[in-house]
Write an enzyme that holds these catalytic residues in place. Structure first.
Site, mmCIF file in Angstrom:
data_model
loop_
_atom_site.group_PDB
_atom_site.id
_atom_site.type_symbol
_atom_site.label_atom_id
_atom_site.label_comp_id
_atom_site.label_asym_id
_atom_site.label_seq_id
_atom_site.Cartn_x
_atom_site.Cartn_y
_atom_site.Cartn_z
ATOM 1 N N GLU A 26 13.752 48.820 -0.117
ATOM 2 C CA GLU A 26 13.623 48.222 1.209
ATOM 3 C C GLU A 26 13.459 46.706 1.120
ATOM 4 O O GLU A 26 13.941 45.983 1.985
ATOM 5 C CB GLU A 26 12.425 48.842 1.935
ATOM 6 C CG GLU A 26 12.194 48.316 3.341
ATOM 7 C CD GLU A 26 13.286 48.704 4.318
ATOM 8 O OE1 GLU A 26 13.264 48.176 5.449
ATOM 9 O OE2 GLU A 26 14.147 49.531 3.979
ATOM 10 N N THR A 53 25.744 45.813 15.837
ATOM 11 C CA THR A 53 24.839 45.943 14.695
ATOM 12 C C THR A 53 24.567 47.395 14.325
ATOM 13 O O THR A 53 23.912 47.654 13.323
ATOM 14 C CB THR A 53 23.528 45.181 14.962
ATOM 15 O OG1 THR A 53 22.865 44.923 13.727
ATOM 16 C CG2 THR A 53 22.628 45.958 15.910
#
Length: 631
Positions: free
Chosen positions: A506, A617
């Site tokens: 992440e 997006t």
């Protein structure tokens, strides 16, 4: 002076006659005026009004024009976890908090804002769905080739495309090995979809380990996020039985009359974006009517003193507020900055300029306020219009704001000069303040906290390789190659973070001797994110360097090995451990983005060509708005 009398007429008699004539003429004039005015109240008086009144243009209505650490934990990108996209916590639990249409009569701004108070914007700003459908048939809209027409014409829109959306042969590559890889991605999509349908149909996401559905609370009671997110992916892959099942669910079961707390950002990019894309690809009216109905429900979020929308909205009442963890009731840059593409298309389809006005008002405010070192901080007060904290990130909290600047320019057929100026000015500031080179030669985007650099880059920031790449050609000529090189360097850095499992963490750091490595346990998870693969796809199309397809195939094999389980795909808690610990969540963006970008990576460039389409997006393709008919 001597007055001469008329023969046989007294002075008093002459005055009486003149008075009678005056009264008669006055009565006749009033009668004519009354009759003429009455014409305007007859049932079919519109035609008479057109004869006697000059045509005037009606102006559009313009309305209203926690701690930072908590924010970072809850919002690694407002496309994220349930604050905003199903983020896995340090304990491995998946959070689920965040991740019309005609012109109204002119009223004063003050009166309109007064009517909006108390969350009544839906009543005052928009029509009901049934009225919207009838109004849309006669509304005037400037279509994709600049002419006024009675309705948005899907046929005329298609003639504004340079190429067929699905290419000459659905994008099938001539190379057998590449085609085999593409077919593998298609099989992965069918596997993920079939298990969602079997165990979680109608829910937002599939829990593949426990074989049940997950709703969460970031969509305000809306359901079927995986269905809406999958519509265009199923369609471009030719999975027509699955697409038809999804379309039927939208027709019969997509209920927009919810009354929960929704993320404006997430509903916009997934539901609005997904329905818009499905409509533009297929022409199915059900998608258009649903997206226009939903678009109305988002407008009250903009009812703030500045016009900057708040992050959370009740889709039923129209009341809105900021996230509890956001500093001083702030709105988030990546949330209010990631509306432009979808809202411009809502205006295109509805003939209602209010959507475009809302996002242009955001632009105007951002242009007026001072930017520290040219940078855009992540927290902005929707009340004062001032920055709340000087924290800048190209990853979580900031990312897609920049993405939507360059894509707004591209979607406008390169006519939106304001978006272009804002994008390249921001990119110049990013290069000057955030772009860094590691001791090992890796280029990365650091974060900025009031002048202090944090040498960390999030997986979410890895979209920026593709973003800088697609904007390279429109910068100043002497920097075009520089931008393409920068895009390639960032994409390479993100690929280097994909190790040893070939899946990336992440967040990864470049201090303490680390090179693109997650140094905290809480940063080691991977939740099926698309951003690195997104940059591979764009860089392949821009350069045709075969390494991007090879890197994409590495990701396919890693997904199969570490994330595929018996009933779908799951994120994992530690990318540095070969024995996977799964988080039990098949994110909807895995179907919308990760698998779509992989499929496009292994397809010919004429499948959703970049000359005609930009991707929002959430990877939903939206068409470039052209003012001239192409064919």
């Amino acid at each position: 002076m001597v007055f001469r009398k008329l023969p046989g007429v007294s002075a008093s008699g002459m005055g009486l006659r003149l008075s009678q004539k005056f009264v008669f003429l006055l009565f006749l004039s009033g009668l004519v005026t009354l009759c003429f005015g009455a014409l305007f109240f007859l049932p079919d008086s519109v035609r008479l009004k057109r004869i006697f009144l000059s045509k005037t243009e009606t102006p559009p209505v313009t309305v209203g024009s926690g701690s930072e650490n908590d924010a970072r934990e809850h919002l690694k990108r407002p496309k994220d976890q349930e604050h905003p996209r199903g983020m896995t916590s340090a304990k491995g639990e998946t959070s689920t908090k965040l991740k019309s249409l005609s012109r109204k009569p002119v009223v004063s701004r003050e009166a309109t804002e007064e009517r909006l108070a108390g969350g009544k914007a839906l009543e005052d700003l928009s029509l009901s769905r049934s009225r919207a459908e009838s109004v849309s048939e006669r509304a005037t809209v400037v279509d994709h080739h600049g002419a006024d027409t009675d309705t948005f014409s899907y046929a005329k829109f298609k003639r504004c495309l340079l190429k067929p959306p699905l290419g000459r042969d659905y994008g099938k590559p001539s190379d057998p090995n590449t085609n085999e890889r593409r077919e593998k991605v298609k099989e992965m999509m069918k596997f993920a979809w079939d298990n969602y349908k079997l165990y979680a149909w109608g829910k937002n996401e599939l829990r593949p380990l426990t074989r049940n559905g997950h709703l969460g609370n970031m969509f305000g009671g809306l359901k079927g996020a995986s269905i809406i997110d999958s519509l265009d992916t199923l369609y471009i892959m030719g999975l027509m039985d699955e697409y038809n099942d999804a379309k039927e669910w939208v027709q019969t079961s997509l209920d927009l009359n919810s009354n929960g707390e929704a993320s404006l950002f997430e509903v916009n990019i997934r539901y609005v974006g997904g329905l818009l894309s499905a409509y533009y690809l297929t022409g199915e009216e059900v998608f258009k009517s649903k997206v226009l109905e939903l678009g109305e429900k988002l407008l009250p979020a903009f009812n703030t003193p500045t016009g900057i929308p708040r992050g959370v909205i009740n889709l039923g009442s129209g009341t809105s507020w900021s996230w509890g963890w956001a500093s001083a009731g702030s709105s988030i840059l990546a949330e209010f900055g990631t509306l432009h593409l979808e809202f411009v298309h809502l205006s295109e389809l509805s003939a209602n300029p209010i959507y475009t006005e809302k996002v242009m008002n955001i632009r105007k405010l951002l242009n007026k306020i001072e930017k520290p070192h040219g940078l855009y901080p992540n927290f902005l007060s929707p009340v004062s219009g001032n920055w709340v904290q000087h924290h800048v990130s190209i990853g979580g909290l900031g990312d897609s704001f920049y993405e939507y600047l360059i894509k707004s320019f591209l979607m406008s057929d390169k006519t939106d000069g304001d978006a272009k100026k804002m994008y390249y000015s921001a990119l110049e500031a990013i290069e000057a303040n955030l772009v860094q080179k590691s001791p090992g030669g890796l280029t990365y985007m650091a974060e900025w906290r009031g002048g202090i650099l944090d040498h960390k880059m999030g997986h979410l920031a890895c979209f920026s390789g593709g973003m800088i790449g697609i904007g390279a050609d429109d910068g100043v000529p002497e920097k075009r190659q520089h931008y393409l090189d920068l895009a390639a360097e960032i994409t390479h850095t993100c690929h280097e973070s994909y190790t040893p499992t070939k899946l990336g963490p992440e967040a990864f750091r470049f201090d303490g001797g680390g090179e693109a490595t997650a140094t905290r346990l809480s940063d080691r998870y991977y939740i099926l994110r698309p951003e690195v693969i997104e940059s591979y796809m764009y860089m392949w199309r821009l350069t045709h360097d075969p390494k991007y397809r090879e890197w994409g195939w590495e990701a396919v094999e890693a997904l199969e090995q570490h994330c595929r389980v018996e009933a779908g795909f799951s994120g994992i808690r530690d990318v540095y451990t070969t024995t996977a610990s799964h988080d039990n969540m098949q994110q909807s963006f895995f179907l919308s983005e990760t698998l779509k970008y992989l499929y496009l990576l292994f397809s010919d460039d004429d499948l959703l060509p970049l000359e005609d389409w930009v991707f929002n997006t959430e990877a939903h393709p939206l068409p470039i708005i052209r003012k001239k008919r192409i064919r």
